[in-house]
Design an enzyme around this catalytic site. Structure first.
Site, PDB file in Angstrom:
ATOM      1  N   GLN A 171      12.572 -25.450  -5.888  1.00 26.26           N
ATOM      2  CA  GLN A 171      12.560 -23.986  -5.981  1.00 26.26           C
ATOM      3  C   GLN A 171      13.711 -23.624  -6.905  1.00 26.26           C
ATOM      4  O   GLN A 171      14.866 -23.769  -6.540  1.00 26.26           O
ATOM      5  CB  GLN A 171      12.729 -23.362  -4.589  1.00 26.26           C
ATOM      6  CG  GLN A 171      13.087 -21.882  -4.585  1.00 26.26           C
ATOM      7  CD  GLN A 171      12.081 -21.009  -5.324  1.00 26.26           C
ATOM      8  OE1 GLN A 171      10.870 -21.195  -5.232  1.00 26.26           O
ATOM      9  NE2 GLN A 171      12.576 -20.068  -6.118  1.00 26.26           N
ATOM     10  N   GLN A 173      14.294 -20.535  -8.889  1.00 27.43           N
ATOM     11  CA  GLN A 173      14.849 -19.191  -8.958  1.00 27.43           C
ATOM     12  C   GLN A 173      15.823 -18.969  -7.794  1.00 27.43           C
ATOM     13  O   GLN A 173      15.536 -19.413  -6.681  1.00 27.43           O
ATOM     14  CB  GLN A 173      13.723 -18.155  -8.878  1.00 27.43           C
ATOM     15  CG  GLN A 173      14.107 -16.794  -9.387  1.00 27.43           C
ATOM     16  CD  GLN A 173      12.967 -15.777  -9.271  1.00 27.43           C
ATOM     17  OE1 GLN A 173      11.956 -16.031  -8.637  1.00 27.43           O
ATOM     18  NE2 GLN A 173      13.143 -14.641  -9.901  1.00 27.43           N
ATOM     19  N   MET A 306       5.998 -18.317  -5.320  1.00 25.29           N
ATOM     20  CA  MET A 306       6.884 -18.444  -6.476  1.00 25.29           C
ATOM     21  C   MET A 306       6.001 -18.634  -7.698  1.00 25.29           C
ATOM     22  O   MET A 306       5.143 -19.526  -7.719  1.00 25.29           O
ATOM     23  CB  MET A 306       7.844 -19.626  -6.276  1.00 25.29           C
ATOM     24  CG  MET A 306       8.777 -19.863  -7.453  1.00 25.29           C
ATOM     25  SD  MET A 306       9.874 -18.443  -7.748  1.00 25.29           S
ATOM     26  CE  MET A 306      10.010 -18.513  -9.538  1.00 25.29           C
ATOM     27  N   GLU A 307       6.243 -17.782  -8.687  1.00 20.20           N
ATOM     28  CA  GLU A 307       5.351 -17.650  -9.837  1.00 20.20           C
ATOM     29  C   GLU A 307       5.523 -18.743 -10.882  1.00 20.20           C
ATOM     30  O   GLU A 307       5.570 -18.461 -12.072  1.00 20.20           O
ATOM     31  CB  GLU A 307       5.580 -16.281 -10.467  1.00 20.20           C
ATOM     32  CG  GLU A 307       6.978 -16.061 -11.103  1.00 20.20           C
ATOM     33  CD  GLU A 307       8.035 -15.494 -10.158  1.00 20.20           C
ATOM     34  OE1 GLU A 307       7.912 -15.714  -8.932  1.00 20.20           O
ATOM     35  OE2 GLU A 307       8.967 -14.847 -10.648  1.00 20.20           O
ATOM     36  N   HIS A 331       0.278 -10.819  -6.637  1.00 21.15           N
ATOM     37  CA  HIS A 331       1.684 -10.671  -7.006  1.00 21.15           C
ATOM     38  C   HIS A 331       2.135 -11.805  -7.937  1.00 21.15           C
ATOM     39  O   HIS A 331       2.638 -11.555  -9.036  1.00 21.15           O
ATOM     40  CB  HIS A 331       2.546 -10.629  -5.735  1.00 21.15           C
ATOM     41  CG  HIS A 331       4.012 -10.486  -6.010  1.00 21.15           C
ATOM     42  ND1 HIS A 331       4.645  -9.268  -6.003  1.00 21.15           N
ATOM     43  CD2 HIS A 331       4.970 -11.404  -6.334  1.00 21.15           C
ATOM     44  CE1 HIS A 331       5.925  -9.437  -6.299  1.00 21.15           C
ATOM     45  NE2 HIS A 331       6.142 -10.729  -6.499  1.00 21.15           N
ATOM     46  N   GLU A 332       1.933 -13.022  -7.505  1.00 15.08           N
ATOM     47  CA  GLU A 332       2.419 -14.148  -8.321  1.00 15.08           C
ATOM     48  C   GLU A 332       1.669 -14.224  -9.653  1.00 15.08           C
ATOM     49  O   GLU A 332       2.252 -14.555 -10.680  1.00 15.08           O
ATOM     50  CB  GLU A 332       2.320 -15.469  -7.550  1.00 15.08           C
ATOM     51  CG  GLU A 332       3.004 -15.486  -6.173  1.00 15.08           C
ATOM     52  CD  GLU A 332       4.433 -14.953  -6.149  1.00 15.08           C
ATOM     53  OE1 GLU A 332       5.105 -14.974  -7.205  1.00 15.08           O
ATOM     54  OE2 GLU A 332       4.880 -14.499  -5.074  1.00 15.08           O
ATOM     55  N   HIS A 335       3.102 -11.871 -12.170  1.00 14.55           N
ATOM     56  CA  HIS A 335       4.309 -12.390 -12.820  1.00 14.55           C
ATOM     57  C   HIS A 335       3.991 -13.134 -14.120  1.00 14.55           C
ATOM     58  O   HIS A 335       4.896 -13.357 -14.927  1.00 14.55           O
ATOM     59  CB  HIS A 335       5.046 -13.350 -11.883  1.00 14.55           C
ATOM     60  CG  HIS A 335       6.020 -12.700 -10.945  1.00 14.55           C
ATOM     61  ND1 HIS A 335       7.029 -11.872 -11.376  1.00 14.55           N
ATOM     62  CD2 HIS A 335       6.150 -12.791  -9.597  1.00 14.55           C
ATOM     63  CE1 HIS A 335       7.757 -11.478 -10.311  1.00 14.55           C
ATOM     64  NE2 HIS A 335       7.233 -12.016  -9.230  1.00 14.55           N
ATOM     65  N   GLU A 354      10.492  -7.973 -10.588  1.00  6.72           N
ATOM     66  CA  GLU A 354       9.807  -7.720  -9.315  1.00  6.72           C
ATOM     67  C   GLU A 354       9.210  -6.324  -9.187  1.00  6.72           C
ATOM     68  O   GLU A 354       8.165  -6.153  -8.570  1.00  6.72           O
ATOM     69  CB  GLU A 354      10.749  -8.029  -8.146  1.00  6.72           C
ATOM     70  CG  GLU A 354      11.226  -9.483  -8.096  1.00  6.72           C
ATOM     71  CD  GLU A 354      10.091 -10.506  -7.983  1.00  6.72           C
ATOM     72  OE1 GLU A 354       8.957 -10.144  -7.607  1.00  6.72           O
ATOM     73  OE2 GLU A 354      10.356 -11.688  -8.296  1.00  6.72           O
ATOM     74  N   ASP A 412      21.064 -14.264  -5.504  1.00  6.73           N
ATOM     75  CA  ASP A 412      20.118 -14.154  -4.411  1.00  6.73           C
ATOM     76  C   ASP A 412      20.387 -12.907  -3.544  1.00  6.73           C
ATOM     77  O   ASP A 412      19.490 -12.392  -2.884  1.00  6.73           O
ATOM     78  CB  ASP A 412      20.257 -15.418  -3.557  1.00  6.73           C
ATOM     79  CG  ASP A 412      18.976 -15.746  -2.829  1.00  6.73           C
ATOM     80  OD1 ASP A 412      17.914 -15.608  -3.447  1.00  6.73           O
ATOM     81  OD2 ASP A 412      19.055 -16.127  -1.650  1.00  6.73           O
ATOM     82  N   TYR A 420      11.866  -4.608  -5.674  1.00  9.79           N
ATOM     83  CA  TYR A 420      10.408  -4.627  -5.518  1.00  9.79           C
ATOM     84  C   TYR A 420       9.853  -3.209  -5.357  1.00  9.79           C
ATOM     85  O   TYR A 420       8.998  -2.771  -6.140  1.00  9.79           O
ATOM     86  CB  TYR A 420      10.003  -5.433  -4.277  1.00  9.79           C
ATOM     87  CG  TYR A 420      10.237  -6.916  -4.388  1.00  9.79           C
ATOM     88  CD1 TYR A 420      11.511  -7.445  -4.212  1.00  9.79           C
ATOM     89  CD2 TYR A 420       9.192  -7.794  -4.652  1.00  9.79           C
ATOM     90  CE1 TYR A 420      11.741  -8.815  -4.303  1.00  9.79           C
ATOM     91  CE2 TYR A 420       9.410  -9.169  -4.741  1.00  9.79           C
ATOM     92  CZ  TYR A 420      10.683  -9.664  -4.566  1.00  9.79           C
ATOM     93  OH  TYR A 420      10.894 -11.022  -4.662  1.00  9.79           O
TER      94      TYR A 420
END
Ligand code: BES
Ligand code: ZN
Length: 641
Positions: A171, A173, A306-307, A331-332, A335, A354, A412, A420
């Site tokens: 992961q 991001q 996660m995109e 959503h993804e 992106h 976002e 983060d 968002y």
């Protein structure tokens, strides 16, 4: 109050008078922003990424080529990263981001050692790796990761669906790619990349790139998988997963990867993906990444989705069995335009990723599933936005600004509902002011103009002014662009789309709480309706009501993670012991931070009763979670082993 920007708060005086007629759906939001004079950080300064050591003006990575082997026993990725570099000046020094990497050697294209130094570790940043380039424009870093590399989760067979083979995933991001790839880890420094990944022969490797297929590895019992990404991407989009994976085609360009035992359910749940890609293209232009596949992750995956380009990573908690949680795919997928094509240049402008994506997601959902369904989801999001603003200290809190100050902090920290939901309401508000047709034309041209580039708030606002507002003083005043981006709270022109269906649910929630009969048939409620009902109930209910609720919504026997989550929050608020086994099962069966963190936070807020439960459950659940989840939950439960 700490204000990161010179914001001058003026109470009472409306500086920017609203003009033009209000759109039909415009309502006065309950949380109003104070009237502010906004001073934006200078455009050039907005480009500087304070979360990277890189100095791209001196030397800039343009391509990363990985050659790595996965060692599951030692929990280590090791091998080389060969970087193509553009550099200027006499004695250029290349500065890379690393975090916990062991650097074994740095050489040029001919294998000659290059002088390098690894600097001090800085919190939230890692350590800079400085390489004296001389004439070299191709640099090979030989290195390996540490078992605790934050981006990577190494799963034991028992933590997978199939229980027989280990699993690795990454992961990246926001700033975790540097824990497994030594490169310039800044979203403003886009790079093409390629990779060769050697893994045990019985496992499959996938990445966020075009797969060129496996060949036998040099070591017996291994296979080597090749990948290439020919479009420049931000380093946080480099992603890998290795496990017992199978693939099922869904449409021409779409398919799903996951462990074999999950494949059928996943392909069924996400069967509308191809339609979503078509709907997205009809809105904002060609899908530019070739394939769009999904990888359904092991349950510990810390995010909903996660995109990762070409290969969205998705939590299995959206497999509800009724396709009710597929907004995550919209959503993804969105992106692929907002985020992957046009990328926030720094984490201060995470909302550009976002907020645009949430808006675009809602447009895709509307196109595929209709307006009523989507309006319900938007109305629920509005509730969440209001709650978030309150939690953050109200409408003057600098944490509620779209462009936020993350100096000295983990990027983060910026991952809240603000980027968002406030971001998407901002775009809704522009849409409603200029009309959908004009706005859609603008957005489509925006994605074309900035394709494969990075963007700042200043850049976006300048572009809106140049191509949409075009010296229309009335429109400029009506939109309040700077207030939206650089001031806290919600500007008064914020558009709230209300759902009639959810208003009915609110009435039923009040009826239930007051001991009256419901008008609606709870058995037929959609996921959004059930979630709204639960969230609108008073936080304190007598035990009899909680028991009635369990029957009414069949809460003991349903498989919907969003409903379960809303229910468990209510149960914890009531210290309802009968729900503890279900809570425990939920917390041990998945590691999605969006669920796990609030539930532990709620428990701890319930004094000794909750703290004891939290400590006990966390001790058992923690080993199954990804570092992204434990990093935050540790600070709440304070049980760092
Ligand atoms: N890109 C985010 C996830 C993310 C954000 C990871 C910041 C690391 C740092 C992803 O697109 C996302 O927003 N996921 C949401 C999905 C939801 C909004 C449908 C999630 O994980 O809950
Ligand atoms: Zn997102």
């Amino acid at each position: 109050m700490k204000l990161p920007l010179p914001l001058l708060l003026l109470s009472g005086t409306a500086l920017i008078a609203a003009c033009g007629k209000p759109a039909a759906e415009t309502t006065t939001p309950p949380v109003l922003a104070p009237v502010v004079v906004v001073q934006a950080p200078p455009a050039a300064e907005q480009l500087r990424d304070i979360h990277s050591f890189a100095d791209p003006a001196i030397a800039r990575v343009t391509h990363v080529d990985l050659d790595l082997a996965a060692d599951f026993k030692q929990r280590r990725l090791g091998g080389t990263a060969t970087l193509k570099v553009e550099a200027d000046g006499d004695e250029p020094v290349l500065t890379l981001d690393t975090h916990g990497l062991t650097i074994e050697a740095v050489t040029d294209a001919k294998g000659k050692a290059l002088p390098f130094s690894l600097g001090q570790e800085v919190e939230f940043m890692g350590a800079p790796l400085k390489v004296t380039l001389g004439d070299a424009r191709r640099v090979t870093v030989r290195y390996h990761t540490q078992p605790g590399a934050q981006a990577l989760q190494w799963l034991e067979p028992a933590q997978t669906a199939g229980k027989r083979k280990p699993y690795l995933y990454s992961q990246g991001q926001a700033t975790l790619t540097r824990t497994w790839v030594p490169t310039q880890d800044s979203p403003g420094i886009k790079q093409t990349w390629s990779a060769r990944i050697t893994a045990p022969a019985d496992l499959t490797a996938v990445m966020s790139a075009e797969m060129l297929g496996p060949e036998p590895g040099k070591t017996p019992g291994t296979r080597t998988w090749s990948f290439r990404m020919e479009e420049p991407v931000a380093p946080y989009m480099i992603a890998i997963a290795i496990g017992d994976l199978a693939f099922q085609k869904m449409g021409e360009r779409t398919g799903v990867w996951t462990e074999p035992s999950m494949l059928k359910a996943a392909a069924w749940e996400f069967a509308d993906t191809e339609k979503m890609v078509a709907a997205a293209e009809a809105l904002y232009g060609r899908y530019r990444w070739g394939r769009y596949d999904l990888l359904v992750m092991p349950p510990s995956f810390p995010f909903g989705g996660m995109e990762n380009p070409r290969l969205t990573f998705a939590t299995p908690t959206v497999i509800a069995g009724d396709r009710s949680l597929v907004a995550l795919v919209a959503h993804e997928l969105a992106h692929s335009w907002s985020g992957n094509l046009v990328t926030n240049a720094t984490w201060a402008d995470f909302w550009l990723n976002e907020g645009f994506t949430t808006y675009f997601q809602e447009r895709i959902m509307e196109a595929v599933y209709g307006e009523e369904f989507t309006t319900m989801q938007m109305d629920l999001s509005w509730d969440e936005l209001q709650a978030t603003i309150k939690e953050m200290g109200g409408p003057t809190s600098p944490e509620t600004m779209l462009h936020i100050d993350l100096k000295g902090r983990d990027p983060d920290d910026g991952m809240t509902n603000i980027p968002y939901e406030k971001g998407s309401v901002f775009l809704r508000t522009i849409e409603s002011a200029v009309g959908r047709q004009r706005w859609d034309e603008y957005l489509r041209s925006y994605f074309d103009r900035f394709a494969f580039q990075s963007q700042t708030a200043a850049g976006f606002l300048a572009d809106v002014r140049e191509h949409l507002v075009k010296d229309d003083a009335g429109l400029e005043a009506q939109l309040q662009l700077d207030t939206w981006v650089y001031a806290p709270g919600l500007p008064e022109n914020a558009v709230h789309r209300r759902s009639v269906a959810l208003e009915r649910i609110d009435k039923d929630a009040a009826a239930f709480a007051g001991g009256r009969a419901l008008e609606g048939d709870a058995g037929k409620w959609s996921t959004s309706e059930r979630v709204r009902f639960l969230n609108r109930l008073p936080r304190e209910l007598p035990v009899g009501k909680l028991e009635a609720l369990r029957k009414l919504l069949d809460l003991d026997n349903q498989n919907n993670s969003e409903v379960t989550f809303a229910w468990l929050r209510l149960a914890i608020a009531n210290r309802y012991d009968a729900a503890i086994p279900q809570l425990e099962r939920f917390l041990k069966s998945q590691g999605r931070r969006k669920f796990v963190l609030p539930l532990f936070t709620d428990l701890v807020a319930q004094g000794d009763w909750g703290k004891a439960q939290a400590t006990r459950i966390y001790a058992e659940a923690r080993p199954g979670y990804h570092s992204v989840t434990t990093g935050r939950v540790d600070t709440v439960v304070q049980s760092k082993p």
